[in-house]
Motif scaffolding. Structure first.
Motif, PDB file in Angstrom:
ATOM      1  N   HIS A 274       0.815  -1.216   0.000  1.00  0.00           N
ATOM      2  CA  HIS A 274       0.000   0.000   0.000  1.00  0.00           C
ATOM      3  C   HIS A 274       0.845   1.261   0.000  1.00  0.00           C
ATOM      4  O   HIS A 274       0.386   2.309  -0.450  1.00  0.00           O
ATOM      5  CB  HIS A 274      -0.941   0.000   1.214  1.00  0.00           C
ATOM      6  N   GLN A 275       2.069   1.158   0.488  1.00  0.00           N
ATOM      7  CA  GLN A 275       2.977   2.303   0.510  1.00  0.00           C
ATOM      8  C   GLN A 275       4.294   1.901  -0.138  1.00  0.00           C
ATOM      9  O   GLN A 275       5.007   1.040   0.376  1.00  0.00           O
ATOM     10  CB  GLN A 275       3.224   2.763   1.945  1.00  0.00           C
ATOM     11  N   ILE A 324       8.135  11.055   2.539  1.00  0.00           N
ATOM     12  CA  ILE A 324       7.344  11.242   3.761  1.00  0.00           C
ATOM     13  C   ILE A 324       8.063  10.648   4.969  1.00  0.00           C
ATOM     14  O   ILE A 324       7.696  10.923   6.113  1.00  0.00           O
ATOM     15  CB  ILE A 324       5.944  10.629   3.628  1.00  0.00           C
ATOM     16  N   CYS A 346      10.353   6.344   2.211  1.00  0.00           N
ATOM     17  CA  CYS A 346       9.076   6.181   1.527  1.00  0.00           C
ATOM     18  C   CYS A 346       8.800   7.453   0.731  1.00  0.00           C
ATOM     19  O   CYS A 346       8.904   8.558   1.283  1.00  0.00           O
ATOM     20  CB  CYS A 346       7.941   5.928   2.518  1.00  0.00           C
ATOM     21  N   ALA A 348       7.017  10.571  -1.268  1.00  0.00           N
ATOM     22  CA  ALA A 348       5.813  11.386  -1.120  1.00  0.00           C
ATOM     23  C   ALA A 348       4.834  11.048  -2.249  1.00  0.00           C
ATOM     24  O   ALA A 348       5.241  10.506  -3.288  1.00  0.00           O
ATOM     25  CB  ALA A 348       6.179  12.864  -1.147  1.00  0.00           C
ATOM     26  N   PRO A 349       3.541  11.332  -2.076  1.00  0.00           N
ATOM     27  CA  PRO A 349       2.570  11.080  -3.149  1.00  0.00           C
ATOM     28  C   PRO A 349       2.998  11.749  -4.453  1.00  0.00           C
ATOM     29  O   PRO A 349       3.422  12.901  -4.467  1.00  0.00           O
ATOM     30  CB  PRO A 349       1.282  11.699  -2.598  1.00  0.00           C
ATOM     31  N   GLY A 350       2.924  10.992  -5.533  1.00  0.00           N
ATOM     32  CA  GLY A 350       3.295  11.525  -6.826  1.00  0.00           C
ATOM     33  C   GLY A 350       4.758  11.417  -7.171  1.00  0.00           C
ATOM     34  O   GLY A 350       5.175  11.751  -8.278  1.00  0.00           O
ATOM     35  N   SER A 352       7.998   9.039  -7.828  1.00  0.00           N
ATOM     36  CA  SER A 352       8.350   7.659  -8.147  1.00  0.00           C
ATOM     37  C   SER A 352       9.554   7.213  -7.327  1.00  0.00           C
ATOM     38  O   SER A 352      10.343   8.028  -6.828  1.00  0.00           O
ATOM     39  CB  SER A 352       8.668   7.522  -9.637  1.00  0.00           C
ATOM     40  N   THR A 448       6.808  -1.902  -4.406  1.00  0.00           N
ATOM     41  CA  THR A 448       5.783  -1.079  -5.043  1.00  0.00           C
ATOM     42  C   THR A 448       4.538  -1.896  -5.373  1.00  0.00           C
ATOM     43  O   THR A 448       4.635  -3.106  -5.642  1.00  0.00           O
ATOM     44  CB  THR A 448       6.344  -0.455  -6.337  1.00  0.00           C
TER      45      THR A 448
END
Length: 454
Positions: A274-275, A324, A346, A348-350, A352, A448
């Motif tokens: 999920h992350q 993050i 990990c 951040a959103p967006g 890769s 991933t």
């Protein structure tokens, strides 16, 4: 002979002194006993240390060195994997008796395994220390295993591996990374072993392992707490002196890997992820290495990823918003010769994983050019030393430190002077440590989820 040696004792702890063995029987046993950090050389293969503590319970631990031969699953029928499996006991002692005795006096027991040792912990009032010693001595003799017992334990270990390793994508990737980083060394294998190895092991394998490693020559005893060192020594001489040594040799052959010239990338795509996560491992010198490498790597790990004020946190989370979470760690005491230095993050959103990978390398490259300030290095050293001092207030941690060190072949003085080694780290030492983190020498893992169509 009472020869005391006092050299920068940490937190008021007395450092080594020697005492002659009281009896030839004990000298013949050649067992190594660790009652920390007082050290008594009772025989050629007998190490004794005493760890004073202000706390009334006594922490007792028995260690069995496995000489960096993990991954064969051979410890499982006779060890106590994570405190859940049976202890080796002779037939006349019920397997539950020891636990009941400890519970009745408010004590507890636990056991664990690492790549280089299996250890058994007990915490009891000091009046019951002799009982603990007797059970640990008993553990070295008279193990009786039936095929039924071994079959049951094999299934338990296979189930543990299935739940803890094979069903967790993060653990699957980390096992693969570790195997790639430390191949062809046996320490590249997981502690619990691979499934196909465990499935083939039987009663004869377990007994062969037991007779090889559960011997006086391969034992370390650690005692920490409110105890009298001389009384502990007398008990150890009486109880362990009765065990006949096997004369086994525990010389460890070192397997050297070829030089790494290319960066390696492992990618695990799993629908249960999920992350996304990034891991980078470098194989670097361990705590056993001579020179300033180990201490400098410890300080470098703190500077890079030791909290919200660390370099990578500022660069990747605060300034560039590429991650993050991010951290760095140096596991200096896992193996005798080499150790893993890890960077985990990990995105951040967006962002890769490839972009995060490049951002981490860019941050490290900038650091190679600019270095850390003397003030930053001093703050990091002060924090590490302070944390080490606080840990000495816990006699369980104290026993663990000395037990791990003894299993790696380190001396009491090596442990006691670790803080001094940290204090002595220089700016140049940090620069040299950074050269060990070249991108081309690392192994990288991407975790991933599958790519979905928008």
């Amino acid at each position: 002979m009472n020869e005391r040696v006092r050299r920068n004792p940490p937190c008021g702890i007395t450092l080594p002194f020697d005492r002659e063995s009281k009896g030839s029987n004990f000298r013949a046993s050649s067992i190594r006993v660790t009652v920390c950090p007082e050290f008594r050389d009772l025989s050629e293969r007998h190490d004794v240390h005493d760890l004073p503590s202000r706390k009334p319970p006594t922490r007792f631990a028995g260690w069995r060195e496995t000489r960096d031969i993990p991954g064969q699953g051979l410890h499982w029928p006779i060890g106590q994997r994570h405190g859940r499996h049976r202890h080796p006991r002779p037939s006349q002692a019920d397997r539950d008796t020891y636990g009941l005795v400890q519970a009745s006096v408010g004590g507890n027991e636990y056991a664990s395994t690492s790549w280089t040792y299996t250890n058994y912990y007990q915490q009891v009032p000091k009046d019951y220390l002799k009982t603990c010693m007797a059970y640990e001595a008993d553990r070295m003799t008279g193990l009786i295993l039936t095929d039924e017992i071994v079959d049951m334990e094999r299934q338990v270990v296979l189930a543990e591996r299935g739940m803890g390793c094979d069903s967790n994508p993060e653990n699957i990737l980390h096992e693969a990374l570790h195997a790639g980083a430390f191949s062809p060394d046996p320490c590249g294998r997981p502690i619990i072993g691979w499934q196909h190895e465990i499935e083939t092991l039987g009663r004869e394998d377990a007994l062969a392992y037991y007779h090889r490693f559960y011997t006086p020559e391969n034992a370390i005893l650690v005692v920490a707490g409110d105890v009298d060192p001389d009384a502990v020594m007398d008990m150890a001489e009486t109880i362990y002196g009765a065990i006949t040594p096997t004369g086994a040799s525990f010389q460890r052959s070192v397997v050297r890997a070829p030089p790494v010239r290319t960066q390696r990338l492992l990618t695990l795509v799993d629908e249960n992820v999920h992350q996304p996560a990034f891991t980078r491992i470098h194989v670097v010198p361990s705590m056993m290495a001579t020179g300033p490498h180990a201490a400098a790597l410890k300080v470098l790990a703190f500077l890079l990823g030791g909290g919200n004020a660390s370099y990578l946190h500022e660069a990747l989370i605060v300034n560039n918003r590429m991650a993050i979470s991010v951290g760095a760690s140096y596991w200096s005491n896992l193996f005798r010769d080499l150790a893993p230095f890890r960077i985990d993050a990990c995105p951040a959103p967006g962002v890769s994983l490839t972009d995060l990978d490049d951002a981490i390398e860019n941050a490290l490259e900038m650091l190679r050019r600019t270095g850390f300030s003397a003030d930053d290095i001093q703050r990091a050293k002060s924090r590490i030393v302070a944390n080490a001092i606080y840990q000495k207030d816990d006699h369980s941690n104290l026993a663990l430190q000395y037990g791990v060190a003894a299993s790696l072949g380190l001396s009491v003085e090596d442990v006691a002077l670790w803080q001094e080694r940290i204090k002595g780290v220089t700016t140049e030492d940090i620069r040299n440590a950074l050269t060990l983190l070249e991108r081309s020498t690392g192994i990288v893992g991407y975790l991933t989820p599958p790519v979905t169509d928008a």
